[in-house]
Design a protein around this motif. Sequence first.
Motif, mmCIF file in Angstrom:
data_model
loop_
_atom_site.group_PDB
_atom_site.id
_atom_site.type_symbol
_atom_site.label_atom_id
_atom_site.label_comp_id
_atom_site.label_asym_id
_atom_site.label_seq_id
_atom_site.Cartn_x
_atom_site.Cartn_y
_atom_site.Cartn_z
ATOM 1 N N PHE A 80 0.824 -1.209 0.000
ATOM 2 C CA PHE A 80 0.000 0.000 0.000
ATOM 3 C C PHE A 80 0.858 1.259 0.000
ATOM 4 O O PHE A 80 0.560 2.221 -0.702
ATOM 5 C CB PHE A 80 -0.936 -0.004 1.206
ATOM 6 N N VAL A 81 1.924 1.272 0.801
ATOM 7 C CA VAL A 81 2.812 2.440 0.823
ATOM 8 C C VAL A 81 3.468 2.628 -0.545
ATOM 9 O O VAL A 81 3.508 3.739 -1.085
ATOM 10 C CB VAL A 81 3.882 2.290 1.924
ATOM 11 N N VAL A 86 4.206 5.226 -6.074
ATOM 12 C CA VAL A 86 4.270 5.110 -7.529
ATOM 13 C C VAL A 86 3.109 5.847 -8.206
ATOM 14 O O VAL A 86 3.284 6.484 -9.246
ATOM 15 C CB VAL A 86 4.293 3.629 -7.947
ATOM 16 N N LEU A 87 1.934 5.776 -7.597
ATOM 17 C CA LEU A 87 0.774 6.427 -8.199
ATOM 18 C C LEU A 87 0.914 7.943 -8.194
ATOM 19 O O LEU A 87 0.490 8.629 -9.136
ATOM 20 C CB LEU A 87 -0.481 6.011 -7.430
ATOM 21 N N TYR A 88 1.539 8.480 -7.151
ATOM 22 C CA TYR A 88 1.669 9.934 -7.030
ATOM 23 C C TYR A 88 2.860 10.481 -7.824
ATOM 24 O O TYR A 88 2.895 11.679 -8.151
ATOM 25 C CB TYR A 88 1.822 10.307 -5.553
ATOM 26 N N LEU A 89 3.834 9.630 -8.141
ATOM 27 C CA LEU A 89 5.071 10.099 -8.760
ATOM 28 C C LEU A 89 4.872 10.934 -10.031
ATOM 29 O O LEU A 89 5.446 12.018 -10.144
ATOM 30 C CB LEU A 89 5.992 8.911 -9.035
ATOM 31 N N PHE A 237 0.979 7.825 3.118
ATOM 32 C CA PHE A 237 2.380 7.783 3.546
ATOM 33 C C PHE A 237 3.288 7.657 2.317
ATOM 34 O O PHE A 237 4.338 8.302 2.232
ATOM 35 C CB PHE A 237 2.617 6.594 4.481
ATOM 36 N N GLY A 238 2.895 6.805 1.385
ATOM 37 C CA GLY A 238 3.676 6.640 0.165
ATOM 38 C C GLY A 238 3.735 7.920 -0.649
ATOM 39 O O GLY A 238 4.768 8.247 -1.249
ATOM 40 N N MET A 239 2.634 8.662 -0.674
ATOM 41 C CA MET A 239 2.620 9.941 -1.373
ATOM 42 C C MET A 239 3.564 10.936 -0.708
ATOM 43 O O MET A 239 4.247 11.719 -1.379
ATOM 44 C CB MET A 239 1.192 10.483 -1.413
ATOM 45 N N LEU A 240 3.626 10.895 0.626
ATOM 46 C CA LEU A 240 4.548 11.780 1.341
ATOM 47 C C LEU A 240 5.999 11.425 1.024
ATOM 48 O O LEU A 240 6.839 12.316 0.805
ATOM 49 C CB LEU A 240 4.305 11.676 2.850
ATOM 50 N N VAL A 241 6.320 10.132 0.992
ATOM 51 C CA VAL A 241 7.671 9.714 0.636
ATOM 52 C C VAL A 241 8.013 10.192 -0.774
ATOM 53 O O VAL A 241 9.125 10.672 -1.028
ATOM 54 C CB VAL A 241 7.804 8.183 0.722
ATOM 55 N N CYS A 242 7.060 10.087 -1.685
ATOM 56 C CA CYS A 242 7.271 10.558 -3.056
ATOM 57 C C CYS A 242 7.601 12.040 -3.067
ATOM 58 O O CYS A 242 8.535 12.482 -3.759
ATOM 59 C CB CYS A 242 6.023 10.279 -3.893
ATOM 60 N N ASP A 243 6.866 12.829 -2.307
ATOM 61 C CA ASP A 243 7.098 14.264 -2.252
ATOM 62 C C ASP A 243 8.503 14.567 -1.730
ATOM 63 O O ASP A 243 9.238 15.390 -2.304
ATOM 64 C CB ASP A 243 6.046 14.915 -1.358
ATOM 65 N N MET A 297 10.150 5.473 6.202
ATOM 66 C CA MET A 297 11.506 5.975 6.449
ATOM 67 C C MET A 297 12.540 5.119 5.722
ATOM 68 O O MET A 297 13.489 5.647 5.125
ATOM 69 C CB MET A 297 11.782 6.004 7.953
ATOM 70 N N VAL A 298 12.341 3.806 5.769
ATOM 71 C CA VAL A 298 13.269 2.896 5.084
ATOM 72 C C VAL A 298 13.214 3.145 3.578
ATOM 73 O O VAL A 298 14.261 3.200 2.903
ATOM 74 C CB VAL A 298 12.915 1.436 5.403
ATOM 75 N N LEU A 299 12.023 3.275 3.033
ATOM 76 C CA LEU A 299 11.863 3.511 1.595
ATOM 77 C C LEU A 299 12.593 4.778 1.162
ATOM 78 O O LEU A 299 13.326 4.780 0.163
ATOM 79 C CB LEU A 299 10.384 3.601 1.248
#
Length: 411
Positions: A80-81, A86-89, A237-243, A297-299
């Motif tokens: 999910f993360v 990937v979707l937001y990238l 969370f994944g979108m935040l990592v992308c940002d 954080m790891v990602l």
Amino acid sequence: MLRSPILSLQSPDSVTIAESGAQKIGAVNGLRGLAIMMVIVFHLFVPFTSSTPSFPGELDPNGLLAIVAKHGFLGVNIFFVLSGFVLYLPYRTRKRAITRLADFPDFYWHRASRLLPLYYIVVLVTVALHSKSPAGSHAWYLELGGLLSTLFIFVPHGFMPPSNPVLWSVAVEIWFSLLFPLLVLMIARWSLERLVLSSVVICSAFVVLGHLIAVDRIGVFRPFVGGIFGSCYQFIFGMLVCDLYVKSRDSVPLRRFHCRMLLPGVLLMIAAIYIKDNGPWAVSILYATMFCAGFSMVLLAVLSGAWSANRVFEAWAIQVVGCMCYSIYAWHSSIMVEMIPPDTSSLKDTLRLSLPYLAIVIALSALSYRYIEFGHQRDWRALFLLRSQKSNELTRASGRDHAGSKPVASS
């Protein structure tokens, strides 16, 4: 009975958007490969690691294999993360844009063409071959209708469909895709940080409420605990990592700072697992939030090149498994039930049949990936990263020819 987790999986072409990070984005494929392996291990050994094992005593509950297998379901949280990332990238890098309601249909068409063909084929096959209700009965039509519409994830007793329990997380992915354009507009008008905080608070409230609602024969209200209500923040969370990743691509100090998150992230993931197993009820039910925060954080650290960890996940084999993970996930449960029945297969049987099982899953998934997910793609070598790998080898060889023995960094 198999339980599950998954995911949404993007295609290789959707992860080559980053102009300067093909190597790092390859690590995302590798992490998805790790996640799908976690899920398969979880399902293979669930008869020996569940709270009521079918074969008690065959697997040491304190052994490494049991500990790893018992927590393999967390692969779904990783999925999910990564899906949110990937979707937001392409939208964060402005390769695509959603600025108004009129942009929604194009996005929905793109996502439907990506997710629904394989999903509907798997639904029809599994309902035809593995339905627990007689074909043509009221219950059979009810399950079929719930699966085709994805509305089954809003029903506590239908959340994990009898014919193929793992499909619940694909449905969650589909519902997040429905929400995604609205979230992009909210980010533009509000802020991503506010969206992250709000989603954690709201989803946590749903998770707590879901645990407080008693459901006969199930225990918790799964649509709140595991559905889109309780899981949406994981995608965000994944979108935040992308940002953060996009912001740091041109900043060495930021990348160095992100690299320092690797060890704290791993420790937070371990702490989340410990709390889930040993913490008080009020804390343990929110372990997934800690785990996803740690994995985020790891990602980010891996994408920033921490300890060259990205190179581990860029290995060709694990990347290909990651690219095929949607097909692997969609088919693995049905094949497992046929080849390794969970109620009658001892640990010895499971270990003996694991290799032929994995071979068949990989072979079928490769065909599914090639002809169902990307039947329109003519270059099959590119789908399996063969062309990219050969091109990189030629580039490195060319670099050595022009610079003596000094290697050239791959793109």
